[in-house]
Design an enzyme around this catalytic site. Structure first.
Site, PDB file in Angstrom:
ATOM      1  N   CYS A  99       0.959  -1.341   0.018  1.00 24.90           N
ATOM      2  CA  CYS A  99      -0.056   0.037   0.022  1.00 24.90           C
ATOM      3  C   CYS A  99       0.925   1.318  -0.119  1.00 24.90           C
ATOM      4  CB  CYS A  99      -0.989  -0.059   1.296  1.00 24.90           C
ATOM      5  SG  CYS A  99      -1.856   1.468   1.357  1.00 24.90           S
TER       6      CYS A  99
ATOM      7  N   CYS B 183      -0.327   4.182   2.304  1.00 19.98           N
ATOM      8  CA  CYS B 183       0.005   3.864   3.691  1.00 19.98           C
ATOM      9  C   CYS B 183       1.563   4.100   3.944  1.00 19.98           C
ATOM     10  CB  CYS B 183      -0.331   2.359   4.113  1.00 19.98           C
ATOM     11  SG  CYS B 183      -1.930   1.827   3.549  1.00 19.98           S
ATOM     12  N   ASP B 184       2.400   3.533   3.136  1.00 21.88           N
ATOM     13  CA  ASP B 184       3.657   3.475   3.881  1.00 21.88           C
ATOM     14  C   ASP B 184       4.863   4.202   2.749  1.00 21.88           C
ATOM     15  OD1 ASP B 184       2.857   1.850   5.662  1.00 21.88           O
ATOM     16  OD2 ASP B 184       3.119  -0.012   4.195  1.00 21.88           O
TER      17      ASP B 184
END
Ligand SMILES: Cc1cc2nc3c(=O)[nH]c(=O)nc-3n(C[C@H](O)[C@H](O)[C@H](O)COP(=O)(O)OP(=O)(O)OC[C@H]3O[C@@H](n4cnc5c(N)ncnc54)[C@H](O)[C@@H]3O)c2cc1C
Length: 307
Positions: free
Chosen positions: A131, A134-135
């Protein structure tokens, strides 16, 4: 007979459980094979509101679970193996155990497709991710790899150029499934370097719990090489966990559940929340938000049908 059975214990299922439990509905949550869901696979979560310093994924999930239990939600280990939604009460089987429910919330999530390497499993949350939203932020100024050949891989690679110093886009063939427009955008970005036709055979160093390099094999010549990267984003798609609901609940061509008017499915009294019905946003906060919607919709349904 349960008022609400919630299938899945990720952010969506747990938020639905908090809301249903606080509405005095004593929900039963069926954990599935991955209690806590996808967030248990990651380390730091920095974009869930309310945690300015960030919070570890497993800790965030543990807190949600305690919150649901505190208000009376019950949990059952095991995965749903069969359902009968043809009449009410609905029937849900978990192996040999059978349950009856007035309403059901399906929050079974989706699983990222992985390459299938041992090191990849060991390093998820420690440099391997599925993701970018997300990261990506954790890879500022670093060289990273993105694996995949579809639009998702192009999108992830383009997004990651905001942070990474270089993005190596690894794909097993020379041709791409991605649309021309996305491929052109990726080619035009000078931070993206195409590495084709190649597959990743190993990611090191699982022993150090961090990504240092990937071992590559050219799929045409068989030649092996090593690429120094500090992160690997696997972008080869997701699989919604909806096999049990096939030909019962409406879904799109990729198996994601179809919802309308909030969390409603094609069967009255059955609701869906989280990644199982969302292939677009796929975030903890959106999953939690839709879990709240599903619990409120279930509560309204019970009220309207006189339960
Ligand atoms: C490595 C990684 C890092 C991430 N980082 C972030 C981040 O930093 N921020 C963010 O917002 N999002 C992040 N995400 C995305 C986020 O985790 C998901 O969007 C979110 O978990 C979706 O929640 P969900 O409850 O819909 O599904 P899931 O978390 O997928 O949970 C699904 C649940 O359903 C259960 N289940 C499945 N099949 C059955 C069955 N047959 N019977 C019973 N139960 C079943 C599973 O056991 C599981 O408990 C990350 C995801 C990954 C993989």
């Amino acid at each position: 007979m349960h008022n609400v059975v919630i299938i899945g214990s990720g952010c969506a299922g747990l938020t639905a459980a908090i809301y249903a439990a606080r509405a005095n509905l004593k929900p039963l949550v069926i954990d599935g094979y991955e209690p806590g869901g996808q967030l248990t696979l990651t380390t730091m979560v920095e974009n869930f509101p309310g945690f300015p310093e960030g919070i570890l994924g497993p800790e965030l999930i543990e807190r949600m679970r305690k919150q649901a239990q505190h208000f009376g939600a019950e949990f059952l280990a095991g995965a749903v193996t069969d359902v009968d939604f043809s009449k009410r009460p609905f029937h849900i089987s978990v192996g040999k155990e059978n349950f009856e429910a007035k309403t059901v919330i399906v929050a079974a999530g989706a699983s990222a497709r992985m390459l299938g390497l041992d090191a990849e499993r060991q390093l998820i949350g420690h440099g391997v991710s599925t993701c970018a939203t997300c990261d990506g932020f954790f890879f500022r100024g670093k060289e990273i790899a993105v694996v995949g050949g579809g639009d998702t891989a192009m999108e992830e690679a383009l997004f990651l150029t905001r942070f990474a110093s270089r993005v190596h886009l690894i794909h097993r063939r020379r041709e791409f499934r991605a649309t021309k427009i996305m491929l052109d955008r990726a080619h035009a970005n000078e931070k993206i370097k195409f590495v084709t036709p190649a597959v990743i055979e190993n990611i090191s160093d699982a022993g150090k719990s961090s990504v240092e390099a990937v071992s590559l094999r050219d799929t045409e010549t068989g030649k092996k090489s090593e690429l120094l990267v500090e992160g690997v984003f696997v972008a080869i798609g997701h699989e919604p966990n909806t096999k049990v609901f096939r030909s019962i609940l409406d879904m799109d061509e990729n198996g994601y559940l179809a919802t309308r008017n909030g969390s409603k499915t094609n069967i009255q009294g059955v609701f869906a929340a989280g990644d199982v019905q969302d292939h677009h946003y796929r975030q903890a906060v959106t999953a939690a938000g839709s879990g709240c919607m599903a619990a409120m919709d279930a509560e309204k349904f019970l009220e309207a049908t006189g339960h």
